[in-house]
Design an enzyme around this catalytic site. Structure first.
Site, mmCIF file in Angstrom:
data_model
loop_
_atom_site.group_PDB
_atom_site.id
_atom_site.type_symbol
_atom_site.label_atom_id
_atom_site.label_comp_id
_atom_site.label_asym_id
_atom_site.label_seq_id
_atom_site.Cartn_x
_atom_site.Cartn_y
_atom_site.Cartn_z
ATOM 1 N N GLY A 182 -78.831 3.153 -17.453
ATOM 2 C CA GLY A 182 -79.666 2.954 -16.276
ATOM 3 C C GLY A 182 -79.260 1.834 -15.354
ATOM 4 O O GLY A 182 -80.080 1.378 -14.561
ATOM 5 N N ASN A 222 -76.958 7.072 -23.955
ATOM 6 C CA ASN A 222 -76.524 5.677 -23.866
ATOM 7 C C ASN A 222 -77.610 4.844 -23.202
ATOM 8 O O ASN A 222 -78.048 5.176 -22.098
ATOM 9 C CB ASN A 222 -75.216 5.614 -23.051
ATOM 10 N N ARG A 243 -69.486 2.114 -7.955
ATOM 11 C CA ARG A 243 -70.861 1.909 -8.410
ATOM 12 C C ARG A 243 -71.731 1.322 -7.295
ATOM 13 O O ARG A 243 -72.912 1.657 -7.197
ATOM 14 C CB ARG A 243 -70.872 0.985 -9.642
ATOM 15 N N HIS A 257 -71.313 -2.651 -24.516
ATOM 16 C CA HIS A 257 -72.364 -1.642 -24.364
ATOM 17 C C HIS A 257 -71.806 -0.259 -24.058
ATOM 18 O O HIS A 257 -72.515 0.727 -24.222
ATOM 19 C CB HIS A 257 -73.299 -2.095 -23.238
ATOM 20 N N TRP A 258 -70.557 -0.187 -23.603
ATOM 21 C CA TRP A 258 -69.956 1.082 -23.207
ATOM 22 C C TRP A 258 -68.943 1.541 -24.252
ATOM 23 O O TRP A 258 -67.736 1.592 -23.997
ATOM 24 C CB TRP A 258 -69.276 0.943 -21.853
#
Length: 294
Positions: free
Chosen positions: A43, A111, A190, A268-269
């Site tokens: 998110g 995720n 992004r 986190h990825w």
């Protein structure tokens, strides 16, 4: 397999009262009981199904009909105000999308924010789900030792208050250990998505569903984890600065059929930073499912 590009795989369909965008590739095989695989992204600013999972699509589409879904408020999907808690709001719309395209049951891989959506969907619609892969999932991650907000969440809020390229770069930098992955191209891509019409309003609406006392408690999925009866693979980067590794332990204890895999030197990825190992671990886990294992 032919080259899988963002545009060649893009689809859209009605999902109740909104339209969701998604990417689709691959066909169902005997793997995983023949169920399709739905992947739900995180998110952060500018997040989308393709930005999170596009590079991984070919690995999964080799064995599964794979759908990467832009959740409500993200990517090319509609961006309505969130009603109730976001996890339930998104999960119900994903189910409506599956109904629209004629898909009965799926495996779910989520995720962060998408992990929370996947968890809520499995709790609310257990008959629609085979197995779960949850990557540093929101709502289920209960920080035992780290402060709230964590560093990554604080950078997310900093961008919301001051949406600049510099703030976005600071946020993305918390996603990974390998800072060479934080390229100018990634930041620009992004940033364009994060500042597209409606994107910031959608982000605020999503965020408020976790802060508003009337809707926040519905997002505390760890309180319901004991009810989940699905085989669940919890995956975490050891150096995750968004949902740190200590957040995995309550879920591992509470979910009866949970397994935990930790990726070293990874944030986190995991699907990007540990791409090959992530694909190997998750596809092996999904492949152990049979249609008798409901």
């Amino acid at each position: 397999m032919a080259d899988l590009t963002r545009e060649s795989t893009r689809r859209s369909a009605k999902a109740g009262d909104i339209t969701l965008s998604y990417h689709e590739a691959g066909v169902s095989t005997d793997a995983g009981g023949g169920l399709p695989l739905v992947m739900l992204h995180g998110g952060g600013p500018g997040a989308s199904a393709w930005s999170n999972f596009g590079p991984a699509l070919s690995r999964f589409a080799a064995s599964y009909r794979t759908l990467l879904v832009d959740q409500p408020g993200f990517g090319a999907s509609d961006k309505p105000p969130v009603v109730g808690n976001y996890y339930r709001f998104a999960a119900d719309h994903v189910v409506a999308l599956l109904d629209e395209i004629g898909v009965d049951r799926v495996h779910l891989l989520g995720n962060s924010l998408g992990g929370g959506t996947a968890m809520r969907l499995a709790l609310t619609h257990p008959d629609r789900v085979g197995r779960l892969v949850l990557m540093g999932p929101g709502g289920l991650s209960l920080n035992l030792f780290h402060a709230d907000p964590t560093e990554g969440v604080q950078r997310l809020m900093d961008f919301g208050a001051n949406p600049t390229r510099e703030a976005l770069r600071a946020f993305i930098s918390t996603m990974v250990v390998d800072q060479s992955l934080v390229t100018d191209e990634l930041v620009e891509e992004r940033f364009a998505d994060a500042t597209a019409p409606g994107a910031q309003d959608a982000m605020r609406s999503m965020g408020m569903s976790f802060w508003n006392p009337e809707t926040a408690e519905d997002g505390m999925l760890w309180r319901e984890a004991h009810r989940l009866r699905k085989h669940t693979l919890l995956t975490w980067g050891r150096e995750d600065r968004v949902n740190p590794i200590d957040g995995a332990f309550a879920a591992l204890k509470l979910i009866p059929r949970a397994t935990l895999h930790v990726f070293p030197h990874c944030g986190h990825w995991a699907q990007i930073e540990a791409a090959e190992e992530f694909a190997e671990v998750t596809t092996a886990f999904l492949a152990r499912h049979t249609e008798r294992a409901r």
